[in-house]
Design an enzyme around this catalytic site. Sequence first.
Site, PDB file in Angstrom:
ATOM      1  CG  ASN A  29      49.347  -7.860  69.000  1.00  0.00           C
ATOM      2  OD1 ASN A  29      50.039  -6.865  69.199  1.00  0.00           O
ATOM      3  ND2 ASN A  29      48.017  -7.817  69.015  1.00  0.00           N
TER       4      ASN A  29
ATOM      5  CG  ASN B 271      47.189 -10.456  78.453  1.00  0.00           C
ATOM      6  OD1 ASN B 271      46.969 -10.998  77.372  1.00  0.00           O
ATOM      7  ND2 ASN B 271      46.263  -9.738  79.081  1.00  0.00           N
TER       8      ASN B 271
ATOM      9  CG  HIS C  73      43.854  -5.528  78.411  1.00  0.00           C
ATOM     10  ND1 HIS C  73      42.892  -6.504  78.265  1.00  0.00           N
ATOM     11  CD2 HIS C  73      43.193  -4.410  78.799  1.00  0.00           C
ATOM     12  CE1 HIS C  73      41.709  -6.003  78.558  1.00  0.00           C
ATOM     13  NE2 HIS C  73      41.862  -4.744  78.885  1.00  0.00           N
TER      14      HIS C  73
ATOM     15  CD  GLU D 131      44.694 -17.111  91.456  1.00  0.00           C
ATOM     16  OE1 GLU D 131      45.717 -17.332  92.132  1.00  0.00           O
ATOM     17  OE2 GLU D 131      43.555 -17.487  91.782  1.00  0.00           O
ATOM     18  N   GLY D 132      44.048 -13.532  88.141  1.00  0.00           N
ATOM     19  CA  GLY D 132      43.105 -12.417  88.044  1.00  0.00           C
ATOM     20  C   GLY D 132      43.091 -11.877  86.629  1.00  0.00           C
TER      21      GLY D 132
END
Length: 189
Positions: free
Chosen positions: A24, A107, A109, A141-142
């Site tokens: 990536n 991000n 995924h 967050e998480g």
Amino acid sequence: MKRHAFSQLDAMRWAVLISGTGSNLQAVLDLGAAARVVLVVSSKSSAVGLKRAKRAGIPTLVLDKQIDWTDLTVQLKARGVQAIALCGFMRIVPPEFLTHWEGAIINIHPSLLPAYPGLNSLQRAFDDHAPIGATIHEVIEGVDEGPALIQKAVPRQTTIQQTEFKLHLVEHQILREVIQRWKPAPMSS
Ligand code: GRF
């Protein structure tokens, strides 16, 4: 609150955080002037992605021990980083880091989130005969949470290896799209 000022005419200054192959990262580097990667950070000294960065003349930083997130923010800001892409970065980003970067960190995924967050997402989706795909989302967050910026499904292939190959191509494509058009929220200092 201090704002980062940057000209719309300039390509945004990205840091890309990796842990492995860096395909990536390579997709971003292949954009050339359309994406300005000013730093590659790796949580593994053996990451192949580091070689890609070096080949492209991009400065690298290896953080393979405990990460000092405050210092990382200092280093990123010293290089004028405006946005961060987590590309296979195998560390949980802590809230104190997000205090500085939320709204400016994405991000990638390998699932159609919110389905299959966490590890081994492709394997689990493949085993379940569930829809397969990739998501790029803002990081909050998480684990693998945060608003999706783009998602794309990948047709299931006969084997998981063939499916993974197609999945990576889709990841590269949607990452390039986001990197070229996404504008991060103004950041706090
Ligand atoms: C990608 O599949 C990405 O979705 C996941 O980690 C993998 C990184 O691959 N988060 P690479 O290092 O970019 O080749």
